[in-house]
Design an enzyme around this catalytic site. Structure first.
Site, PDB file in Angstrom:
ATOM      1  N   ARG A  84      -4.326  -8.336  14.439  1.00  7.98           N
ATOM      2  CA  ARG A  84      -3.350  -7.296  14.769  1.00  7.98           C
ATOM      3  C   ARG A  84      -3.918  -5.935  14.395  1.00  7.98           C
ATOM      4  O   ARG A  84      -4.317  -5.733  13.251  1.00  7.98           O
ATOM      5  CB  ARG A  84      -2.028  -7.536  14.023  1.00  7.98           C
ATOM      6  CG  ARG A  84      -1.007  -6.442  14.276  1.00  7.98           C
ATOM      7  CD  ARG A  84       0.280  -6.631  13.514  1.00  7.98           C
ATOM      8  NE  ARG A  84       1.167  -5.484  13.737  1.00  7.98           N
ATOM      9  CZ  ARG A  84       1.753  -4.782  12.758  1.00  7.98           C
ATOM     10  NH1 ARG A  84       1.577  -5.142  11.493  1.00  7.98           N
ATOM     11  NH2 ARG A  84       2.506  -3.747  13.039  1.00  7.98           N
ATOM     12  N   HIS A 128       1.544   2.983  15.111  1.00 11.21           N
ATOM     13  CA  HIS A 128       1.564   2.690  13.668  1.00 11.21           C
ATOM     14  C   HIS A 128       1.389   4.007  12.920  1.00 11.21           C
ATOM     15  O   HIS A 128       0.437   4.223  12.184  1.00 11.21           O
ATOM     16  CB  HIS A 128       0.452   1.696  13.307  1.00 11.21           C
ATOM     17  CG  HIS A 128       0.656   1.007  11.987  1.00 11.21           C
ATOM     18  ND1 HIS A 128       0.624  -0.375  11.842  1.00 11.21           N
ATOM     19  CD2 HIS A 128       0.884   1.498  10.744  1.00 11.21           C
ATOM     20  CE1 HIS A 128       0.808  -0.681  10.560  1.00 11.21           C
ATOM     21  NE2 HIS A 128       0.979   0.435   9.878  1.00 11.21           N
ATOM     22  N   GLU A 173       7.502  -0.661  12.203  1.00 13.92           N
ATOM     23  CA  GLU A 173       8.434  -0.251  11.151  1.00 13.92           C
ATOM     24  C   GLU A 173       9.153   1.069  11.435  1.00 13.92           C
ATOM     25  O   GLU A 173       8.945   2.088  10.738  1.00 13.92           O
ATOM     26  CB  GLU A 173       7.700  -0.185   9.807  1.00 13.92           C
ATOM     27  CG  GLU A 173       7.116  -1.505   9.409  1.00 13.92           C
ATOM     28  CD  GLU A 173       6.579  -1.520   8.005  1.00 13.92           C
ATOM     29  OE1 GLU A 173       6.335  -0.468   7.413  1.00 13.92           O
ATOM     30  OE2 GLU A 173       6.393  -2.628   7.475  1.00 13.92           O
ATOM     31  N   ASN A 298       7.417  -7.768   8.721  1.00 19.11           N
ATOM     32  CA  ASN A 298       6.537  -7.296   7.641  1.00 19.11           C
ATOM     33  C   ASN A 298       7.277  -7.536   6.325  1.00 19.11           C
ATOM     34  O   ASN A 298       8.270  -6.865   6.048  1.00 19.11           O
ATOM     35  CB  ASN A 298       6.229  -5.805   7.811  1.00 19.11           C
ATOM     36  CG  ASN A 298       5.412  -5.527   9.068  1.00 19.11           C
ATOM     37  OD1 ASN A 298       4.992  -6.446   9.746  1.00 19.11           O
ATOM     38  ND2 ASN A 298       5.201  -4.250   9.369  1.00 19.11           N
ATOM     39  N   TYR A 300       7.092  -8.050   2.116  1.00 10.42           N
ATOM     40  CA  TYR A 300       6.319  -7.854   0.890  1.00 10.42           C
ATOM     41  C   TYR A 300       7.078  -8.279  -0.357  1.00 10.42           C
ATOM     42  O   TYR A 300       6.507  -8.810  -1.294  1.00 10.42           O
ATOM     43  CB  TYR A 300       5.880  -6.387   0.761  1.00 10.42           C
ATOM     44  CG  TYR A 300       4.829  -6.027   1.764  1.00 10.42           C
ATOM     45  CD1 TYR A 300       5.158  -5.584   3.043  1.00 10.42           C
ATOM     46  CD2 TYR A 300       3.480  -6.189   1.464  1.00 10.42           C
ATOM     47  CE1 TYR A 300       4.181  -5.296   3.983  1.00 10.42           C
ATOM     48  CE2 TYR A 300       2.489  -5.889   2.403  1.00 10.42           C
ATOM     49  CZ  TYR A 300       2.861  -5.446   3.656  1.00 10.42           C
ATOM     50  OH  TYR A 300       1.897  -5.162   4.593  1.00 10.42           O
ATOM     51  N   GLU A 358       2.947  -8.786   8.830  1.00 11.23           N
ATOM     52  CA  GLU A 358       2.320  -8.282   7.610  1.00 11.23           C
ATOM     53  C   GLU A 358       2.855  -9.049   6.401  1.00 11.23           C
ATOM     54  O   GLU A 358       4.069  -9.201   6.272  1.00 11.23           O
ATOM     55  CB  GLU A 358       2.591  -6.786   7.378  1.00 11.23           C
ATOM     56  CG  GLU A 358       1.892  -5.861   8.311  1.00 11.23           C
ATOM     57  CD  GLU A 358       2.173  -4.396   8.002  1.00 11.23           C
ATOM     58  OE1 GLU A 358       2.501  -4.063   6.842  1.00 11.23           O
ATOM     59  OE2 GLU A 358       2.127  -3.575   8.941  1.00 11.23           O
TER      60      GLU A 358
HETATM   61  C1  GI1 Z   1       7.825  -1.784   1.997  1.00 15.61           C
HETATM   62  O1  GI1 Z   1       6.645  -2.308   2.552  1.00 15.61           O
HETATM   63  C2  GI1 Z   1       6.540  -2.097   3.944  1.00 15.61           C
HETATM   64  O2  GI1 Z   1       7.063  -3.181   4.614  1.00 15.61           O
HETATM   65  C3  GI1 Z   1       5.119  -1.912   4.315  1.00 15.61           C
HETATM   66  C4  GI1 Z   1       3.984  -2.187   3.577  1.00 15.61           C
HETATM   67  N1  GI1 Z   1       2.942  -1.810   4.356  1.00 15.61           N
HETATM   68  C5  GI1 Z   1       3.434  -1.304   5.531  1.00 15.61           C
HETATM   69  N2  GI1 Z   1       4.749  -1.402   5.490  1.00 15.61           N
HETATM   70  C6  GI1 Z   1       2.620  -0.676   6.611  1.00 15.61           C
HETATM   71  O3  GI1 Z   1       2.898  -1.279   7.863  1.00 15.61           O
HETATM   72  C7  GI1 Z   1       1.143  -0.716   6.296  1.00 15.61           C
HETATM   73  O4  GI1 Z   1       0.515   0.307   7.042  1.00 15.61           O
HETATM   74  C8  GI1 Z   1       0.925  -0.572   4.781  1.00 15.61           C
HETATM   75  O5  GI1 Z   1      -0.448  -0.427   4.474  1.00 15.61           O
HETATM   76  C9  GI1 Z   1       1.492  -1.826   4.099  1.00 15.61           C
HETATM   77  C10 GI1 Z   1       1.218  -1.894   2.605  1.00 15.61           C
HETATM   78  O6  GI1 Z   1       1.928  -0.885   1.937  1.00 15.61           O
END
Ligand code: GI1
Length: 453
Positions: A84, A128, A173, A298, A300, A358
């Protein structure tokens, strides 16, 4: 226990499951103005003193714009069957609209062809976060014209690559684009405006719908939307905490998905933004209904939420779970949240196809020793989250793939190069790549899951 053993549940994923890694243009490419490219809002933002830690910029980043052949070989060595990436709008349209820059199109066509030669499925993200500076000068995402700009840009890429790219994502996002860039101001273009924020969100939703429609007109069949999702858990059974959790769930998780699937905003949005929340007609809301062919999730971490009137505009704040492990971003490691959020999508939006677009973690990696980098915490993070994804599959979630964030250590926005998410280390001086233990783990996990181990 052997750190390297994938030690996974053995239930195999559905056939055709994608095992990938994810990146984005400004974070890895470097050479932001090469071959006729126009500057983006991140080129300007990063060069604005005080905006990015240590004054880091994406001028070189991972030098992927010049090392892309090496990186495709690296992906193949990891056993990835998907990748991706995002396209830098300013490489295609230096002024954002109008004149097409052929060398920019050629770069992405060569990358896609090299991926396909290696049996790696490209997943292309149209946006992005790196809006052409020329469009920001015309109002950016706050401009009523922005959906049209985006649809025209998307159409150029659909026509140029639609015969070889099968998986497309309109926006990465929209919540972070909106909240980071226009409400809290920590991301480009760095605005802090409660009145502008709902307008930007609405234009992003219109832009997604317009790009979906222009893709349909070009015969593109699989167009998704990537959203950051973060399950929200009340800190206590108190009514105030329950209500605050619902508001934060609407603000982060439902603000964009409800309109695209239901043609309506969550009811909480008006309470969150108050008089700043515009009046929308039924037709304006219905025009937002543009269900994607798949959702990119995505994931985390999660949030545990307490009511807090001082935390505006939601009146809620995250309560740090001190007893639990956290990453270098100070995000709690909570794999169960991945299973929960995937099951939530399944129940709320009718079990649409989903890719985890992600998932990953930043940790302060140890230095390499004898050509190895033992990033044990990242191995543990990946193992626990792959298991969580496996549990979602067992629940019947239509999960089609997993993309680790990220292939390479890269430019982590306002943190610059201080936070490293890569499966592969990128040397800060010479940009040499070194596969970390987490990259080896992921490679072995793919083989194991695919029954090739
Ligand atoms: C709160 O986390 C978000 O979902 C998020 C985390 N992240 C992201 N979005 C972005 O899509 C990436 O570009 C970042 O590098 C990556 C890591 O920070």
């Amino acid at each position: 226990m052997n750190e390297q053993a994938p030690e996974m549940p053995t239930d195999s994923p559905p056939s055709g499951f994608l095992w990938g890694a994810a990146t984005s243009s400004y974070q890895i490419e470097g050479s932001p103005l090469a071959d006729g490219a126009g500057p983006s809002i991140w080129h300007r933002f990063a060069h604005t003193p005080g905006r990015v830690l240590n004054g880091d910029t994406g001028d070189i980043a991972c030098d992927h714009y010049r090392r892309w052949r090496e990186d495709v070989t690296l992906m193949a060595s990891l056993g990835l069957n998907a990748y991706r990436f995002s396209v830098a709008w300013g490489r295609i349209l230096p002024e954002g609209t109008g004149r097409v820059n052929q060398p920019g199109l050629d770069f992405y066509r060569h990358l896609v062809d090299a991926l396909l030669e290696q049996g790696i499925e490209p997943m292309l993200t149209l946006y992005h976060w790196d809006l052409p500076e020329a469009l920001d000068a015309r109002g950016g995402w706050a401009s009523d014209a922005s959906p049209g700009w985006f649809a025209d840009y998307a159409r150029i890429l659909y026509r140029a690559l639609g015969d070889r790219v099968r998986l497309w994502i309109t926006l990465n996002e929209p919540w972070v684009i909106t909240a980071g860039g226009y409400l809290f101001g920590d991301l480009a273009p760095g605005h802090r405006s409660q009145s502008e924020t709902p307008i930007v969100a609405h234009n992003l939703l219109r832009a997604h719908a317009a790009a979906l429609a222009s893709g349909r007109a070009e015969g593109i069949e699989r167009i998704g939307l990537a959203v950051n999702l973060e399950p929200q858990y009340p800190a206590s059974p108190l009514a105030d905490d329950i209500a605050a959790t619902a508001r934060r769930d609407a603000f982060i998780n439902r603000w964009f998905l409800d309109p695209v699937f239901f043609g309506r905003y969550p009811a909480e949005m008006e309470a969150i933004f108050g008089t700043a929340w515009p009046e929308y007609s039924a037709s304006e809301l219905d025009a937002l209904r543009a269900p994607p062919d798949f959702i990119g999730v995505n994931y985390y971490s999660r949030s545990v939420v307490r009511a807090d009137p001082t935390e505006q505009p939601v009146g809620a704040r995250r309560v740090r779970q001190d007893a639990r492990p956290h990453t270098a971003m100070d995000w709690e490691v909570y794999p169960q949240g991945l299973t929960h959020i995937l099951a939530w999508i399944q129940g709320r939006y009718g079990n649409p196809p989903v890719y985890i677009t992600e998932n990953g973690a930043a940790f302060d990696d140890p230095p390499p020793v004898a050509g190895r980098l033992h990033d044990r915490q990242r191995v543990a993070y990946l193992r626990s989250h792959l298991r969580a994804a496996s549990r979602a599959l067992r629940r019947g979630v239509d999960l089609r793939g997993y993309f680790a964030w990220s292939l390479l250590d890269n430019f982590e926005w306002s943190y610059g190069y201080a936070k490293r998410f890569g499966l592969v280390r990128v040397d800060p001086v010479d940009r040499q790549r070194l596969i970390k233990d987490s990259g080896r783990f992921y490679r072995d996990a793919i083989r194991r899951y695919e029954g090739r181990a």
